[in-house]
Design a protein around this motif. Structure first.
Motif, PDB file in Angstrom:
ATOM      1  N   PHE A 117      -9.748  -2.581  -4.189  1.00 22.64           N
ATOM      2  CA  PHE A 117      -8.630  -1.940  -3.524  1.00 22.64           C
ATOM      3  C   PHE A 117      -8.562  -2.491  -2.095  1.00 22.64           C
ATOM      4  O   PHE A 117      -9.501  -2.331  -1.320  1.00 22.64           O
ATOM      5  CB  PHE A 117      -8.817  -0.420  -3.479  1.00 22.64           C
ATOM      6  N   GLY A 120      -7.420   4.914  -0.843  1.00 23.18           N
ATOM      7  CA  GLY A 120      -8.153   4.701  -2.084  1.00 23.18           C
ATOM      8  C   GLY A 120      -7.682   5.583  -3.223  1.00 23.18           C
ATOM      9  O   GLY A 120      -8.345   5.722  -4.242  1.00 23.18           O
ATOM     10  N   MET A 121      -6.515   6.183  -3.087  1.00 23.72           N
ATOM     11  CA  MET A 121      -6.055   7.166  -4.061  1.00 23.72           C
ATOM     12  C   MET A 121      -5.105   6.593  -5.104  1.00 23.72           C
ATOM     13  O   MET A 121      -4.993   7.149  -6.195  1.00 23.72           O
ATOM     14  CB  MET A 121      -5.420   8.326  -3.285  1.00 23.72           C
ATOM     15  N   CYS A 122      -4.421   5.479  -4.806  1.00 26.24           N
ATOM     16  CA  CYS A 122      -3.346   5.077  -5.720  1.00 26.24           C
ATOM     17  C   CYS A 122      -3.564   3.742  -6.435  1.00 26.24           C
ATOM     18  O   CYS A 122      -3.062   3.552  -7.537  1.00 26.24           O
ATOM     19  CB  CYS A 122      -2.011   5.059  -4.987  1.00 26.24           C
ATOM     20  N   GLY A 123      -4.256   2.815  -5.822  1.00 27.87           N
ATOM     21  CA  GLY A 123      -4.465   1.528  -6.483  1.00 27.87           C
ATOM     22  C   GLY A 123      -3.278   0.577  -6.397  1.00 27.87           C
ATOM     23  O   GLY A 123      -3.275  -0.457  -7.063  1.00 27.87           O
ATOM     24  N   CYS A 172      -7.109  -1.515   0.518  1.00 28.99           N
ATOM     25  CA  CYS A 172      -7.167  -0.577   1.641  1.00 28.99           C
ATOM     26  C   CYS A 172      -8.579  -0.097   1.950  1.00 28.99           C
ATOM     27  O   CYS A 172      -8.939   0.025   3.112  1.00 28.99           O
ATOM     28  CB  CYS A 172      -6.256   0.614   1.384  1.00 28.99           C
ATOM     29  N   CYS A 192      -2.722  -1.264  -4.031  1.00 31.42           N
ATOM     30  CA  CYS A 192      -3.226  -2.386  -3.238  1.00 31.42           C
ATOM     31  C   CYS A 192      -4.241  -3.217  -3.999  1.00 31.42           C
ATOM     32  O   CYS A 192      -5.017  -3.929  -3.384  1.00 31.42           O
ATOM     33  CB  CYS A 192      -3.873  -1.813  -1.992  1.00 31.42           C
ATOM     34  N   MET A 202       0.833  -1.202   0.000  1.00 32.99           N
ATOM     35  CA  MET A 202       0.000   0.000   0.000  1.00 32.99           C
ATOM     36  C   MET A 202       0.865   1.249   0.000  1.00 32.99           C
ATOM     37  O   MET A 202       2.023   1.212   0.420  1.00 32.99           O
ATOM     38  CB  MET A 202      -0.889   0.010   1.248  1.00 32.99           C
ATOM     39  N   VAL A 203       0.288   2.343  -0.457  1.00 34.17           N
ATOM     40  CA  VAL A 203       0.991   3.630  -0.356  1.00 34.17           C
ATOM     41  C   VAL A 203       0.157   4.563   0.516  1.00 34.17           C
ATOM     42  O   VAL A 203       0.430   4.738   1.695  1.00 34.17           O
ATOM     43  CB  VAL A 203       1.276   4.259  -1.731  1.00 34.17           C
ATOM     44  N   ASP A 204      -0.898   5.152  -0.046  1.00 37.45           N
ATOM     45  CA  ASP A 204      -1.687   6.108   0.745  1.00 37.45           C
ATOM     46  C   ASP A 204      -2.662   5.392   1.680  1.00 37.45           C
ATOM     47  O   ASP A 204      -2.965   5.869   2.752  1.00 37.45           O
ATOM     48  CB  ASP A 204      -2.478   7.018  -0.192  1.00 37.45           C
ATOM     49  N   ALA A 205      -3.207   4.257   1.232  1.00 31.27           N
ATOM     50  CA  ALA A 205      -4.222   3.498   1.986  1.00 31.27           C
ATOM     51  C   ALA A 205      -5.518   4.273   2.188  1.00 31.27           C
ATOM     52  O   ALA A 205      -6.256   4.034   3.128  1.00 31.27           O
ATOM     53  CB  ALA A 205      -3.667   2.988   3.318  1.00 31.27           C
TER      54      ALA A 205
HETATM   55  S1  FES Z   1      -3.059   1.881  -0.955  1.00 28.60           S
HETATM   56 FE1  FES Z   1      -3.448   3.440  -2.371  1.00 28.60          FE
HETATM   57  S2  FES Z   1      -5.418   2.917  -2.998  1.00 28.60           S
HETATM   58 FE2  FES Z   1      -5.048   1.401  -1.545  1.00 28.60          FE
END
Ligand code: FES
Ligand SMILES: Cc1cc2nc3c(=O)[nH]c(=O)nc-3n(C[C@H](O)[C@H](O)[C@H](O)COP(=O)(O)OP(=O)(O)OC[C@H]3O[C@@H](n4cnc5c(N)ncnc54)[C@H](O)[C@@H]3O)c2cc1C
Ligand SMILES: Cc1cc2nc3c(=O)[nH]c(=O)nc-3n(C[C@H](O)[C@H](O)[C@H](O)COP(=O)(O)OP(=O)(O)OC[C@H]3O[C@@H](n4cnc5c(N)ncnc54)[C@H](O)[C@@H]3O)c2cc1C
Ligand code: SF4
Lengths: 475, 278
Positions: free
Chosen positions: B235, B220-223, B237, B225, B215-218
């Motif tokens: 996703f 729902g912004m990056c995908g 997160c 996950c 995960m990066v942002d967790a």
């Molecule tokens: S960690 Fe970025 S969308 Fe889930």
């Protein structure tokens, strides 16, 4: 009073000064670093460019600006060498001039309708804006205006993007107690996580945020509203109004076979790793990014250009844009496309991926594409791309970045009863005020309009600031 | 800044840490996680909230030292600080009185399954827990799990303690013994979760797994996950972290977890632990 002849003469004289170019890093050198590409005007060049402006009585440029900057006003001050004053003039209407001078699509706004543009080149409004704002920051003579006496009203701003930062500044100045809740660990929204350093140095965004904090804006980081607390919780804590400026941050994928295999990023992830987490400085910073040799970026907007230029700087041998329409339909700014071309980005127009193929380790090795042709215009007015039958071919890739757009994140609407959204999930507001269907809750920026621009998000923040100010004073 | 209150090694490479995060402590529910960053140069890593104390305003995490960030985190001690903590994230576990619920935990996954077992017990379930580890010395939370379970079964791969074999074999034995099981929660290494799902599938016992994609942002912004569940992209997160195990594409999850193997090694080699947290 000048007579007509004199005026015409003055105009002619000014037209003789050509539009001043902005020096830039050499393309070959700059793909080896993340430093900003254009260097900005020197004082002399800025004054020369400013003198080109004929100070129209009925300027075309101002109505072209979404926040009504007094363009001839600030340009005149530059022409007179009053650089700091020019910056202050800008800040009367635009809270983030150093940002806007760099990322606004001026060619579609003020410069598009500049009177000089009718016959020749328009005044370089954006470059002058950037110059004045940079001058102020460099000299450190940043004026912190006195804020009005406390009103006793508490306002919560959700999201520290351009919309949220603008409204925070406006409301704190008139005496409200303003707290910004930001989900990430840094403020700036897309300015900090999306737009790369080489186009918008992060020190500029940090300086703007610092300025707001000096004005008295409180920023709470790592506060995901809808998770840590809901909008209802904010009211329960004593906030009198809430502004939602949460952007349109959820990435869109194409849902084609193989899109989840390793090596395929959303543009949001790719850019967030590189910009926010500084993966381009890995391993000095801990967050990794995979530096591909053959990188394909799907899409034709600013986000795609930022991604593909990032790929080059990370060391790609081949950086491709894969776009399903032709060059003419690309939504990216002209300047961005031009910079990408100079840097050696390879454009594949009328091409659309339909499948990704992985190697034995599940890593992408090839993309299968269709060739397209353009048909009748669609809803957006652009010609619709149509698949050419039997045109399938493959491109070898080891990294793919999907930059076909973003959409609304549903967390806030889902956790806020009474907040209406439209069929795409964007928050419904009353035009010109940002009022939502929920009393005391306002919204603006990308979460209302869908992905748009920095200046439109700022404009929405400003309008909502007026409405919120009236609302909380009436309580 | 989040002050660390307590740090203990549960065994050589598994650490339990208690730190301040009062607002999250008040809100969190079983099954949720936080994302933390030790300092501004750090990586954002997700860790499950194992326990919380809303009065003291603290969270408890249990993590296994596997790479750069977990190594650095383990170097911190009581009185040091973690710079950023975001949470509570993810959907809480759906906790109801299902009847008989079996909680299976493997390795550090025992820490993750513990709050779920506790919540299930509180709701009136008959909780049977199966916990396992490679060997006796690295088994964690046996006592705690015992307290929240009606029955606790232990397995070690090498037979040094409890049942000799995998937790999946213990579950199979339980099913064979005629125990009527209404729901299974399985949390641990991906291969373990996959095998547990294979065990329960023929009996149609709903099995919930907690996925651990990168995960990066967790938010729902990056995908980053992305996981595939029932043939659809989710996703981890925001749609998870818990999913119906019978629908999960575990193979995809495993390959995606290997995406940064090379960089992770490089990062460990240049560890700047010790600069952190003071
Ligand atoms: S960690 Fe970025 S969308 Fe889930
Ligand atoms: C790569 C890229 C390049 C672009 N280039 C340009 C350009 O050159 N020129 C231009 O004009 N526009 C450009 N844009 C568009 C522009 O950046 C956006 O239109 C603008 O940033 C929208 O501002 P905003 O304040 O609405 O939202 P955002 O900038 O998206 O900020 C929203 C903020 O809210 C936070 N947030 C979200 N959910 C929550 C929550 N639940 N709780 C708390 N905080 C939350 C987010 O973390 C984020 O910080 C670009 C966009 C991208 C992605
Ligand atoms: C929802 C969730 C809950 C988790 N709960 C726990 C827990 O309670 N206890 C625990 O020990 N571990 C937990 N994990 C796993 C934990 O996040 C990783 O072990 C940690 O990120 C490793 O970081 P590192 O820098 O030490 O190791 P690295 O060397 O960076 O990575 C080692 C391995 O960890 C995984 N990993 C790396 N970076 C990330 C990342 N940013 N996000 C997720 N996984 C990553 C990869 O598979 C990688 O191969 C959880 C993961 C998720 C998604
Ligand atoms: S329209 Fe052009 S020339 Fe006229 S005031 Fe504006 S910038 Fe100057």
């Amino acid at each position: 009073m000048e007579n007509k002849e004199e005026k015409a003469e003055k105009k002619e004289k000014k037209e003789k000064i050509p539009r001043q170019a902005m020096p830039e890093q050499d393309p070959k050198a700059r793909i080896g670093n993340f430093d900003e590409v254009p260097y900005g005007y020197s004082e002399e060049v800025a004054m020369l460019e400013a003198k080109r402006c004929i100070q129209c009585k009925k300027p075309g440029c101002i109505p072209g600006c979404p926040v009504d900057v007094d363009i001839p006003g600030f340009i005149k001050l530059i022409a007179e060498g009053k650089f700091i004053e020019a910056a202050w003039k800008l800040k009367e209407t635009n809270a983030l001039p150093a940002v806007c001078g760099r990322v606004c699509p001026q060619e579609d706004q003020c410069e598009k309708v500049c009177i000089l543009g009718k016959k020749g080149d328009p005044v370089a409004v954006g470059r002058l804006e950037r110059f004045a704002a940079d001058y102020e920051r460099a000299t450190g003579k940043i004026e912190i205006p006195k804020v009005a006496a406390p009103t006793g009203k508490k306002i919560a701003i959700v999201g520290a993007g351009p919309a949220g930062l603008t409204i925070a500044g406006d409301l704190v100045k008139v005496g409200h107690d303003v707290t910004v809740f930001e989900a990430l660990h840094k403020a700036g929204g897309v300015l900090i996580y999306g737009i790369p350093e080489f186009r918008l140095p992060k020190a500029i965004v940090d300086a703007e945020v610092d300025y707001l904090e000096k004005l008295g804006v409180k920023i709470v980081f790592n506060a995901a509203i809808g998770r840590l607390k809901t909008v209802d919780d904010l009211f329960a804590e004593g906030f009198h109004a809430v502004f939602l400026g949460v952007g349109a941050g959820a990435p869109v994928f194409m849902n084609v076979p193989g899109e989840n295999i390793s090596g395929i990023y959303s543009a949001n992830e790719y850019l967030t790793r590189s910009n926010l987490m500084k993966a381009y400085l890995f391993p000095k910073y801990d967050t990794p990014i995979v530096k591909g040799k053959n990188v394909a970026v799907i899409g034709g907007g600013n986000v795609a250009m930022d991604s593909v230029r990032t790929a080059l700087r990370l060391g790609a041998d081949n950086a491709y844009i894969i776009y399903r329409r032709s060059k003419k339909e690309m939504p990216a700014r002209i300047e961005e496309v031009h910079h990408a071309e100079e840097e050696g980005v390879q454009f594949n127009f009328l091409t659309n991926p339909i499948e990704y193929i992985g190697d034995e380790n599940g890593w992408v090795k090839q993309m299968v594409c269709n060739r397209m042709e353009l048909g009748e215009p669609d809803d957006s007015g652009r010609r619709r791309p149509i698949v050419i039958k039997g045109s399938e071919f493959t491109i070898d890739v080891d990294i793919v970045v999907v930059a076909i757009g973003t959409t609304a994140n549903p967390v806030i609407p889902r956790t806020t009863p009474g907040l209406d959204v439209n069929k795409w999930g964007y928050i419904v507001t009353k035009d010109g005020t940002g009022e939502t269907t929920r009393m005391g809750v306002y919204a603006g920026g990308d979460i209302v309009t869908g992905s748009a621009t920095v200046i439109l998000a700022m404009g929405a923040g400003r309008q909502a600031a007026k409405a919120i100010d009236e609302y909380v004073r009436s309580l | 800044m989040h002050k660390i209150i307590e740090k203990t090694y549960l065994q050589d490479i598994v650490v339990r840490m208690v730190f301040e995060a009062p607002e999250i402590a008040r809100k969190r529910k079983a099954g949720q996680f936080v994302v933390l960053m030790i300092d501004d140069k750090g990586e954002r890593i997700p860790l499950t909230i194992v326990d919380s104390d809303s009065e003291k305003g603290t969270l408890t995490i249990i993590f296994q030292i596997v790479g750069k960030t977990t190594t650095c985190l383990a170097q911190l001690s009581a009185g040091d600080y973690i710079k950023h903590v975001l949470g509570p994230l993810g959907h809480p576990t759906e906790v109801e009185n299902f009847g008989t619920s079996v909680c299976v935990g493997g390795g550090v996954g025992v820490g993750v399954v513990y709050p779920i077992a506790a919540a299930l017990k509180k709701k009136g379930n008959k909780v049977i827990s199966i916990i396992g580890a490679r060997t006796k010395d690295i088994l964690i939370l046996e006592e705690e799990m015992g307290k929240v379970s009606d029955k606790l079964l232990v397995a070690t791969d090498d037979g040094s303690y409890g049942f000799h074999g995998f937790v999946s074999a213990v579950l199979q034995n339980l099913i064979d013994s005629g125990e009527k099981i209404d729901r299974v929660f399985a949390i641990g290494p991906v291969p373990m979760m996959r095998v547990i799902c294979n065990v329960t599938k023929p009996y149609n016992i709903k099995t919930i797994v907690s996925l651990n994609p990168i995960m990066v942002d967790a938010t729902g912004m990056c995908g980053a996950c992305r996981v595939s569940v029932g043939g659809r992209t989710k996703f981890g997160c925001v749609d998870g972290p818990e999913f119906d195990g019978h629908e999960v594409d575990f193979g995809l999850l495993m390959t995606r977890l290997r995406m940064y193997c090379d960089q992770e090694k490089q990062s460990m080699d240049m560890c700047r632990c010790g600069e952190n947290g003071k």
